[in-house]
Scaffold this motif. Structure first.
Motif, short mmCIF file in Angstrom:
data_model
loop_
_atom_site.label_atom_id
_atom_site.label_comp_id
_atom_site.label_asym_id
_atom_site.label_seq_id
_atom_site.Cartn_x
_atom_site.Cartn_y
_atom_site.Cartn_z
N PRO A 142 0.84 -1.20 0.00
CA PRO A 142 0.00 0.00 0.00
C PRO A 142 0.87 1.24 0.00
O PRO A 142 2.01 1.20 0.48
CB PRO A 142 -0.77 -0.11 1.32
CG PRO A 142 0.10 -0.94 2.20
CD PRO A 142 0.84 -1.89 1.30
N ILE A 143 0.37 2.33 -0.54
CA ILE A 143 1.12 3.58 -0.49
C ILE A 143 1.00 4.20 0.91
O ILE A 143 1.95 4.75 1.43
CB ILE A 143 0.63 4.54 -1.59
CG1 ILE A 143 0.95 3.91 -2.95
CG2 ILE A 143 1.32 5.91 -1.47
CD1 ILE A 143 0.51 4.70 -4.15
N PRO B 81 -8.20 -4.58 -11.98
CA PRO B 81 -8.33 -3.12 -11.83
C PRO B 81 -9.53 -2.52 -12.55
O PRO B 81 -9.85 -1.36 -12.37
CB PRO B 81 -7.03 -2.61 -12.48
CG PRO B 81 -6.71 -3.64 -13.51
CD PRO B 81 -7.17 -4.96 -12.95
N PHE B 82 -10.25 -3.34 -13.35
CA PHE B 82 -11.23 -2.76 -14.28
C PHE B 82 -12.42 -2.10 -13.60
O PHE B 82 -12.93 -1.10 -14.09
CB PHE B 82 -11.68 -3.83 -15.28
CG PHE B 82 -10.52 -4.51 -15.95
CD1 PHE B 82 -9.66 -3.76 -16.77
CD2 PHE B 82 -10.24 -5.84 -15.74
CE1 PHE B 82 -8.57 -4.37 -17.37
CE2 PHE B 82 -9.15 -6.45 -16.34
CZ PHE B 82 -8.31 -5.71 -17.15
N GLN C 56 -7.75 -5.54 2.56
CA GLN C 56 -7.05 -6.72 2.04
C GLN C 56 -6.00 -6.37 0.99
O GLN C 56 -6.29 -5.64 0.03
CB GLN C 56 -8.06 -7.68 1.41
CG GLN C 56 -8.88 -8.44 2.42
CD GLN C 56 -9.59 -9.60 1.74
OE1 GLN C 56 -8.96 -10.58 1.34
NE2 GLN C 56 -10.88 -9.49 1.58
N LEU C 57 -4.81 -6.90 1.18
CA LEU C 57 -3.71 -6.65 0.25
C LEU C 57 -4.01 -7.24 -1.12
O LEU C 57 -3.78 -6.60 -2.15
CB LEU C 57 -2.41 -7.29 0.77
CG LEU C 57 -1.79 -6.71 2.04
CD1 LEU C 57 -0.61 -7.58 2.46
CD2 LEU C 57 -1.35 -5.28 1.82
N ASN D 40 -3.50 -0.55 -6.83
CA ASN D 40 -2.17 -0.32 -7.40
C ASN D 40 -2.17 -0.57 -8.91
O ASN D 40 -1.56 0.19 -9.67
CB ASN D 40 -1.13 -1.21 -6.72
CG ASN D 40 -0.75 -0.71 -5.33
OD1 ASN D 40 -0.99 0.46 -5.00
ND2 ASN D 40 -0.17 -1.57 -4.52
N LEU D 41 -2.86 -1.61 -9.32
CA LEU D 41 -2.93 -1.90 -10.76
C LEU D 41 -3.66 -0.79 -11.51
O LEU D 41 -3.30 -0.45 -12.64
CB LEU D 41 -3.64 -3.24 -11.01
CG LEU D 41 -2.84 -4.51 -10.67
CD1 LEU D 41 -3.75 -5.74 -10.73
CD2 LEU D 41 -1.65 -4.69 -11.61
N ALA D 42 -4.66 -0.20 -10.85
CA ALA D 42 -5.43 0.87 -11.49
C ALA D 42 -4.68 2.21 -11.43
O ALA D 42 -5.05 3.15 -12.12
CB ALA D 42 -6.80 1.01 -10.83
N GLY D 43 -3.66 2.29 -10.58
CA GLY D 43 -2.84 3.50 -10.51
C GLY D 43 -3.36 4.57 -9.57
O GLY D 43 -2.92 5.72 -9.62
#
Ligand code: MG
Length: 176
Positions: free
Chosen positions: A5-6, A93-94, A116-117, A125-128
């Motif tokens: 996570p950021i 990510p969709f 949840q990770l 993260n995949l979606a940015g």
């Protein structure tokens, strides 16, 4: 790493709308079960309505992004006037990308909050978008989540080697 996570925070209910606004956040995407409400309780509590109002006053939209079906999600959040996106199919990510488009948001202006990770953080993260990991509201999980939790423990082990994942009452930067 795609699972890192950021940010972390102990609970979504400690998010500070003023701080989020300063960060340029225009929408909080949130997981439902065990992030906004306990998975084994059918009706959400008043806390969600209060959070939604606090965020709205700062010009920030709260949008639930859930893998659950629309009926379950709607039952939980619609009476509090909280927007939602169901059948999100995290960790893909969709769902998040579609919600960004639907609400006309740029990914820089959105945080994805979840417990949840493997589902929430990976999808975010995949979606940015900026990802925020919270502690699960209750310790127990649905059976399908329990399987994820097993793998999650292993991922936590590796994440903790570089930088220990900690939860405080305010947003904590988790990148290396
Ligand atoms: Mg959850």
């Amino acid at each position: 790493m795609i699972f890192r996570p950021i940010y972390t925070i102990d609970t979504i209910y400690h998010l500070d709308p003023t701080e989020l606004k300063k960060m340029g956040i225009k929408a909080v995407f949130s997981d439902l079960d065990n992030t906004l409400l306990a998975w084994n309780i059918r009706d959400s509590n008043q806390e969600m309505a209060i959070l939604n109002k606090k965020l709205a006053e700062a010009g920030i939209k709260l949008i639930v992004i859930s893998n659950n079906n629309p009926e379950r999600v709607s039952k939980a959040v619609s009476k509090f006037d909280v927007a939602f996106w169901a059948n999100a199919r995290k960790p893909l990510p969709f769902g998040i990308l579609k919600a960004l488009e639907h609400y006309n948001l740029s990914k820089e202006n959105v945080i994805m909050v979840g417990d949840q990770l493997i589902t929430d953080i990976q999808a975010g993260n995949l979606a940015g978008v900026k990802t925020v990991l919270v502690k699960p509201l209750v310790e127990t999980d649905k059976w399908n989540t329990r399987i994820n939790r097993f793998f999650e423990k292993i991922i936590f082990f590796f994440l903790n080697i570089n930088k220990k994942i900690e939860f405080k009452e305010s947003l904590k930067w988790m990148k290396n």
